[in-house]
Design an enzyme around this catalytic site. Structure first.
Site, PDB file in Angstrom:
ATOM      1  CG  ASP A   7      10.424-138.240  34.632  1.00 42.71           C
ATOM      2  OD1 ASP A   7       9.968-139.165  33.920  1.00 42.71           O
ATOM      3  OD2 ASP A   7       9.810-137.176  34.820  1.00 42.71           O
ATOM      4  CB  CYS A  64       9.876-136.748  31.392  1.00 40.57           C
ATOM      5  SG  CYS A  64       9.187-135.487  30.300  1.00 40.57           S
ATOM      6  CB  THR A  66       4.528-134.758  28.454  1.00 40.44           C
ATOM      7  OG1 THR A  66       5.530-133.845  28.927  1.00 40.44           O
ATOM      8  CG2 THR A  66       3.343-134.800  29.407  1.00 40.44           C
ATOM      9  CG  HIS A  97      15.184-131.671   7.079  1.00 41.64           C
ATOM     10  ND1 HIS A  97      13.977-131.317   6.532  1.00 41.64           N
ATOM     11  CD2 HIS A  97      15.764-132.516   6.196  1.00 41.64           C
ATOM     12  CE1 HIS A  97      13.834-131.924   5.360  1.00 41.64           C
ATOM     13  NE2 HIS A  97      14.911-132.672   5.142  1.00 41.64           N
ATOM     14  CG  HIS A 132      18.377-129.431   5.755  1.00 41.33           C
ATOM     15  ND1 HIS A 132      17.105-128.915   5.756  1.00 41.33           N
ATOM     16  CD2 HIS A 132      18.403-130.371   4.778  1.00 41.33           C
ATOM     17  CE1 HIS A 132      16.379-129.521   4.837  1.00 41.33           C
ATOM     18  NE2 HIS A 132      17.151-130.407   4.227  1.00 41.33           N
TER      19      HIS A 132
END
Length: 148
Positions: A7, A64, A66, A97, A132
C-alpha cells in the site's frame, strides 16, 4: 516467480526491494500500488495472493505501514500462510518451519537494509518438512474446518 505488493505506507520500501531483487536476478510481478497515493491494503493483498493461489507465483512479499494489516488480509485467503516479520531469524524460520508463502513487513517499521536481508533470508530458505509438516498440516486443517 515472486509477487510483490504494497500500500502507500510500503511503496517506497517496495521500490528498494525491487532494486535488490533485480540485482539478484530474481523475477517478480508487482501488483501495486504504483505511487504514494492512498490505497487499501486488503485490495493489494488479494491481488498478490490470487497470483500465488493460481500458481502464477510461488512466493510473495507484501508491505504496508506496519506489515500487520496486510498480513491479516493475506491470511484470509485460502492457501496463504503469511508471516509478518521484523527480523532475519523470523523471516528465515517462517519458511523453514512454517512453510510460509508470503513475507510481510512494515515500511514504517523496517529500513531498507534490514528489509533486503529479510527478503534474502526468506527466499533462500526452504521448508524442512519432517516434524514441521505435521504442524503445517494442522494449520491447513484449521483452514478447511473453518471454511476459509
Amino acid at each position: 516467480m515472486l509477487v510483490l505488493g504494497s500500500d502507500h505506507g510500503g511503496f517506497l520500501l517496495k521500490q528498494e526491494i525491487k532494486k535488490h531483487l533485480e540485482e539478484r536476478g530474481i523475477a517478480f510481478s508487482d501488483v501495486g500500488c504504483f505511487d504514494e497515493n492512498s490505497v487499501d491494503y486488503p485490495d493489494i493483498a488479494k491481488a498478490a495472493c490470487d497470483k500465488i493461489v493460481s500458481g502464477e507465483c510461488e512466493l510473495g512479499i507484501l508491505i504496508c505501514g506496519t506489515g500487520i494489516g496486510i498480513s491479516m488480509a493475506a491470511n484470509k485467503v485460502k492457501g496463504i500462510r503469511a508471516a509478518c516479520c521484523s527480523d532475519c531469524f523470523s523471516a528465515k524460520f517462517t519458511r523453514l518451519h512454517n512453510n510460509a508463502n508470503v513475507l510481510c513487513f512494515g515500511g514504517r517499521v523496517v529500513g531498507p537494509g534490514l528489509a533486503c536481508m529479510m527478503v534474502d533470508a526468506f527466499l533462500d530458505a526452504e521448508f524442512e518438512g519432517g516434524r514441521h509438516q505435521r504442524r503445517v498440516d494442522k494449520i491447513l486443517a484449521l483452514e478447511e474446518n473453518f471454511g476459509k
